[in-house]
Design an enzyme around this catalytic site. Sequence first.
Site, PDB file in Angstrom:
ATOM      1  CB  SER A  79      29.340  39.262  31.180  1.00  7.03           C
ATOM      2  OG  SER A  79      30.688  39.427  31.538  1.00  7.03           O
ATOM      3  CG  ASN A  80      32.377  38.807  35.928  1.00  9.38           C
ATOM      4  OD1 ASN A  80      32.750  37.658  36.154  1.00  9.38           O
ATOM      5  ND2 ASN A  80      33.092  39.654  35.185  1.00  9.38           N
ATOM      6  NE  ARG A 104      36.802  58.889  47.047  1.00 12.14           N
ATOM      7  CZ  ARG A 104      37.998  58.307  47.018  1.00 12.14           C
ATOM      8  NH1 ARG A 104      38.508  57.910  45.880  1.00 12.14           N
ATOM      9  NH2 ARG A 104      38.700  58.174  48.112  1.00 12.14           N
ATOM     10  CG  LEU A 138      34.153  51.701  45.725  1.00  7.18           C
ATOM     11  CD1 LEU A 138      33.688  50.287  46.019  1.00  7.18           C
ATOM     12  CD2 LEU A 138      32.979  52.685  45.744  1.00  7.18           C
ATOM     13  CG  ASN A 193      37.019  43.844  42.393  1.00 10.52           C
ATOM     14  OD1 ASN A 193      36.069  44.065  41.635  1.00 10.52           O
ATOM     15  ND2 ASN A 193      38.264  44.172  42.079  1.00 10.52           N
ATOM     16  CG  HIS A 240      41.988  42.842  38.849  1.00  4.01           C
ATOM     17  ND1 HIS A 240      41.684  44.126  38.469  1.00  4.01           N
ATOM     18  CD2 HIS A 240      43.236  42.590  38.397  1.00  4.01           C
ATOM     19  CE1 HIS A 240      42.709  44.639  37.806  1.00  4.01           C
ATOM     20  NE2 HIS A 240      43.661  43.735  37.758  1.00  4.01           N
ATOM     21  CD  GLN A 256      38.723  29.497  32.805  1.00  2.00           C
ATOM     22  OE1 GLN A 256      38.615  28.911  33.884  1.00  2.00           O
ATOM     23  NE2 GLN A 256      38.337  28.959  31.660  1.00  2.00           N
ATOM     24  CD  GLU A 257      36.890  38.518  34.384  1.00  2.00           C
ATOM     25  OE1 GLU A 257      36.023  39.209  34.931  1.00  2.00           O
ATOM     26  OE2 GLU A 257      37.648  38.960  33.503  1.00  2.00           O
TER      27      GLU A 257
END
Length: 208
Positions: free
Chosen positions: A13-14, A61, A89, A103, A105, A169-170
């Site tokens: 969604s972001n 990784r 990461l 990012n 959060h 709000q994000e």
Amino acid sequence: MKKIVILISGRGSNMEAIVRAGLPAQVGAVISNRPDAAGLKFAAQAGVETQVVDERAYASRDAFEGELAAAIDRRSPDLVALAGFMRVLGADFVRRYSGKLLNIHPSLLPAFPGLHTHRRALQEGVKLHGCTVHFVTPQVDHGPIVVQAAVPVRAGDTESALAARVLKQEHRIYPLALRWFLEDRLVVENGLVRVNGTEARQSILAEE
Ligand code: GRF
């Protein structure tokens, strides 16, 4: 025109808010570490190139992050946005994109790094919760803070009700932060972010 690559793992969604924001940039690709990430569908329908770098297909990784970096670099982005990318990461990867890796959060960092932020906020009884956009550094959920939005905790709040208000709000602050970045207005000095041409208080938003 500048180019953004967005990394997702799930709902997206972001990412959707970023794509819909009409930023002065091309979204060069949406890349997921999981083939079943729901957000891939929206991206494809919006005409954005998508790619899966399936984390389960790599033995280590380093191998996974090498492939991920190759997928990103192929698009030569000016900015890489982690948007619900649920994988830690490595330091080499993060350093490779130093200064252009952002990012979002779901907490007011440095409070509640890591997972289950809304549950923990309710357990701690904090009165103000929220979300943060920050530059990524090798330390998880850490790094120079660009913008935060505060969300008051209400009496009787549940984890999902609080999460929904924070998410709203994000969707507001992530496109805003990316716009500032794309306009070359973010200056990082001694681990602190200054937003040129903006009143400092504009990087502190509150739920309306
Ligand atoms: C968001 O709350 C984001 O802050 C966190 O994971 C969630 C992802 O949601 N890192 P979405 O995939 O953007 O809908």
